[in-house]
Design an enzyme around this catalytic site. Structure first.
Site: not given
Ligand code: FDP
Length: 335
Positions: A84, A128
């Protein structure tokens, strides 16, 4: 080579045509965009480049220390995964370098990121999405929305630039890191999908003018918290079961949405006891997919109104989400 030879070369079975490269497609179609088309084109290229880097990191995540939690939480209180954070850095860096973007709203940052007062565009991005699927090799994605800033170029960013309704988007897209990597985007003139060819390092047009089937038989919802769904949602799910529809839930929004784009279906994330306003984020998840769905002939609603008509009040605002094939979403909303 004389002209008469071209048709036979084009149709040769020995070397199939691989389609139009993304860069060329963006260039060929930039006249469709009413504003400073070169800048939007460059911005889309910046996103595509960052997605290739993220794709590389995603693919080697099991080999180097990129899986697992970062030990921190994002602004929504979700545990941040290493990928992420890495994807956020890749996209922010690419968009900062490009210079076209004045501000960036990201799932991973509490406030917006002020990039460049000279930039004309605001980006909202989930770098993400589906991060709980990272460690188990299940498809994940990137979702982005592009807006024109409303305040004059060269001045500091204001709230009116950031909190725009989805109907103001000038472009939106997603990248799916799946069995192959795809970038799908719209600038408001239909939806086109590109598949990444890793050995050439290029996206090629593989899904021109994508249309979401008007009907379908797939319903996609996490039924775990269904005890707390509203009665209309429960009734619609019962209707799906009575109609012998197929349940498919990957748990990565991009992947579930993409499947329904191709096969027809409905994705539902309703209000639950845990998330009374829904779980998904309006600005960097639902708006982009709603714009794409509508451009492909689908429907996106929060249960009461079009997602694209919601005027956001906060960066990380959540919303219930009903998106997919037109007839299926309309049927769900009729309950
Ligand atoms: P995740 O929490 O893994 O990042 O918005 C985030 C999202 O995934 C979506 O991609 C996904 O569809 C949804 O949440 C999954 O939520 P549930 O686990 O509650 O089903």
């Amino acid at each position: 080579m004389n002209k008469a030879q071209l048709p036979s070369i084009e149709s040769s079975r020995i070397a199939h045509s691989i389609g139009t490269a993304l860069d060329r497609f963006i260039k060929n179609n930039q006249d469709q965009f009413a504003f400073a088309s070169g800048e939007l084109s460059q911005l889309l290229r910046d996103i595509a480049l960052a997605s290739k880097v993220v794709n590389r990191e995603v693919n080697k995540a099991g080999l180097i220390d990129l899986m697992g939690a970062m030990g921190t939480q994002n602004t929504a209180g979700d545990d941040q995964q290493k990928l992420d954070v890495l994807a956020n850095i890749r996209f922010t860096r690419a968009l900062a370098k490009g210079g076209e973007v004045c501000a960036l709203v990201s799932e991973e940052a509490e406030s917006y990121v002020d990039l460049n007062n000279e930039g004309r565009y605001v980006i909202a991005i989930d770098p993400l999405d589906g991060s709980s699927n990272i460690d188990v090799n299940v498809s994940i994605g990137t979702i982005f929305s592009v807006y024109r800033r409303k305040s004059p170029v060269g001045t500091p960013i204001q709230e009116i630039d950031i909190l725009q309704a989805g109907s103001d988007q000038v472009a939106a897209g997603y990248v799916l890191y799946g069995s192959s990597t795809m970038l799908v985007y719209t600038t408001g003139h239909g939806v086109n999908g590109f598949t990444y060819e890793p050995t050439l390092g290029e996206y090629f047009l593989s899904h021109p003018n994508m249309r979401m089937p008007a009907d379908g038989k797939i319903f996609s919802v996490n039924e775990g918290p269904s005890n707390s769904f509203s009665k209309p949602v429960k009734d619609y799910l019962q209707f799906c079961k009575d109609s012998h529809y197929t349940a498919r839930y990957i748990g990565s929004l991009v992947a579930d949405f993409h499947r329904n784009m191709l096969k027809g279906g409905i994705y539902i994330y309703p209000a639950t006891a845990k998330d009374p306003a829904g779980k998904l984020r309006l600005m960097y998840e639902c708006n982009a997919l709603a714009f794409i769905a509508e451009q492909a002939g689908g429907v996106a609603s929060d249960g009461a109104q079009r997602i694209l008509e919601i005027k956001p009040e906060r960066l990380h605002q959540r919303t219930p989400f009903y998106v997919g094939s037109k007839n299926m979403v309309e049927k769900a909303l009729s309950f």
